[in-house]
Scaffold this active site. Structure first.
Site, PDB file in Angstrom:
ATOM      1  N   HIS A  87       0.845  -1.202   0.000  1.00  0.00           N
ATOM      2  CA  HIS A  87       0.000   0.000   0.000  1.00  0.00           C
ATOM      3  C   HIS A  87       0.883   1.256   0.000  1.00  0.00           C
ATOM      4  CE1 HIS A  87      -3.144  -2.622   2.223  1.00  0.00           C
ATOM      5  NE2 HIS A  87      -3.619  -2.400   1.021  1.00  0.00           N
ATOM      6  N   LYS A 127     -17.258  -7.491   7.987  1.00  0.00           N
ATOM      7  CA  LYS A 127     -16.118  -8.325   7.584  1.00  0.00           C
ATOM      8  C   LYS A 127     -15.273  -8.776   8.784  1.00  0.00           C
ATOM      9  CE  LYS A 127     -13.884  -7.933   3.299  1.00  0.00           C
ATOM     10  NZ  LYS A 127     -12.942  -7.137   2.470  1.00  0.00           N
ATOM     11  N   ARG A 149      -1.662  -6.066  -8.639  1.00  0.00           N
ATOM     12  CA  ARG A 149      -0.466  -6.876  -8.385  1.00  0.00           C
ATOM     13  C   ARG A 149      -0.237  -7.898  -9.497  1.00  0.00           C
ATOM     14  NH1 ARG A 149      -2.805  -8.026  -2.560  1.00  0.00           N
ATOM     15  NH2 ARG A 149      -4.523  -8.228  -4.018  1.00  0.00           N
ATOM     16  N   SER A 189      -3.006  -7.958   2.519  1.00  0.00           N
ATOM     17  CA  SER A 189      -3.310  -7.882   3.951  1.00  0.00           C
ATOM     18  C   SER A 189      -3.734  -9.248   4.475  1.00  0.00           C
ATOM     19  CB  SER A 189      -4.435  -6.870   4.198  1.00  0.00           C
ATOM     20  OG  SER A 189      -4.051  -5.595   3.759  1.00  0.00           O
TER      21      SER A 189
HETATM   22  O1  PNS Z   1      -8.407  -3.245   0.057  1.00  0.00           O
HETATM   23  P1  PNS Z   1      -9.570  -3.862  -0.665  1.00  0.00           P
HETATM   24  O2  PNS Z   1     -10.339  -4.755   0.278  1.00  0.00           O
HETATM   25  O3  PNS Z   1      -9.174  -4.552  -1.932  1.00  0.00           O
HETATM   26  O4  PNS Z   1     -10.544  -2.637  -1.064  1.00  0.00           O
HETATM   27  C1  PNS Z   1     -11.785  -2.882  -1.650  1.00  0.00           C
HETATM   28  C2  PNS Z   1     -12.651  -1.593  -1.642  1.00  0.00           C
HETATM   29  C3  PNS Z   1     -12.762  -1.025  -0.260  1.00  0.00           C
HETATM   30  C4  PNS Z   1     -12.019  -0.582  -2.558  1.00  0.00           C
HETATM   31  C5  PNS Z   1     -14.040  -2.023  -2.207  1.00  0.00           C
HETATM   32  O5  PNS Z   1     -14.520  -3.123  -1.511  1.00  0.00           O
HETATM   33  C6  PNS Z   1     -15.037  -0.889  -2.130  1.00  0.00           C
HETATM   34  O6  PNS Z   1     -14.971   0.060  -2.886  1.00  0.00           O
HETATM   35  N1  PNS Z   1     -15.974  -0.989  -1.151  1.00  0.00           N
HETATM   36  C7  PNS Z   1     -16.955   0.032  -0.874  1.00  0.00           C
HETATM   37  C8  PNS Z   1     -18.328  -0.358  -1.389  1.00  0.00           C
HETATM   38  C9  PNS Z   1     -18.419  -0.120  -2.860  1.00  0.00           C
HETATM   39  O7  PNS Z   1     -18.241   0.968  -3.365  1.00  0.00           O
HETATM   40  N2  PNS Z   1     -18.713  -1.210  -3.583  1.00  0.00           N
HETATM   41  C10 PNS Z   1     -18.861  -1.186  -5.003  1.00  0.00           C
HETATM   42  C11 PNS Z   1     -17.521  -1.191  -5.692  1.00  0.00           C
HETATM   43  S1  PNS Z   1     -17.803  -1.102  -7.399  1.00  0.00           S
END
Ligand code: PNS
Length: 163
Positions: free
Chosen positions: A17, A41, A94, A132
């Site tokens: 990150h 979660k 990645r 993570s």
């Molecule tokens: O670190 P991560 O878990 O890969 O991040 C994922 C994240 C937080 C970017 C994604 O789950 C997200 O945007 N969640 C918020 C809800 C949302 O907007 N969902 C629709 C995404 S198109």
């Protein structure tokens, strides 16, 4: 003013990150590291703890002249970005395995907020396997994660484990 949002779970923050933050910061005037508050979660760290750790670690990262902020959010990333008056969402990729998920998110976010572009950066190759989830798993099973997560994060993980 070019403002970006870098959203994620950050449970916990990894050096991967930080690498994305360091390399994307010069592209923007301001960046908000946006920590998803998703209690469903059952994360290892609360959103407040995750924000706190990122705030503590960020000063050690060269973010050029980009002004950094750390905020937690719940709900949609696209909505958070719009309310924050950001024009970009930053994500790291990645491996090919990330691509499909990231593509779906980017397309959905663009449908929700057409004025906001998702900007992808390729992860540094030394962090291309760092997630993570993997860090938590290896740490919990007693494996070494030094060099892959900030020392402060490792100390906080150790403190959690001993509790
Ligand atoms: O670190 P991560 O878990 O890969 O991040 C994922 C994240 C937080 C970017 C994604 O789950 C997200 O945007 N969640 C918020 C809800 C949302 O907007 N969902 C629709 C995404 S198109």
């Amino acid at each position: 003013m070019r403002r970006a949002v870098f959203p994620g779970s950050f449970d916990p923050l990894t050096n991967g990150h930080l690498d994305i933050i360091k390399r994307s910061a010069p592209l923007f005037d301001e960046m908000i590291v946006a920590v998803l508050n998703n209690p469903d979660k059952s994360p290892m760290f609360t959103a407040e703890e995750r924000c706190g750790m990122i705030r503590e670690v960020l000063p050690s990262v060269d973010t050029s002249s980009c002004k950094m902020r750390v905020e937690s959010f719940s709900g949609l990333t696209a909505e958070f970005a719009r309310k924050s008056e950001a024009t970009a969402i930053v994500r790291g990729i990645r491996a090919v395995s990330d691509y499909e998920y990231e593509l779906r998110m980017a397309l959905m976010n663009r449908r929700l907020e057409p004025a906001i572009e998702t900007v992808f950066l390729m992860a540094g190759e030394e962090y291309s396997y760092v997630s993570s989830t993997l860090m938590k798993q290896v740490f919990e099973l007693g494996g070494r994660v030094n060099g892959l997560i900030p020392e402060l994060v490792e100390a906080k993980m150790r403190a959690k484990q001993n509790r």
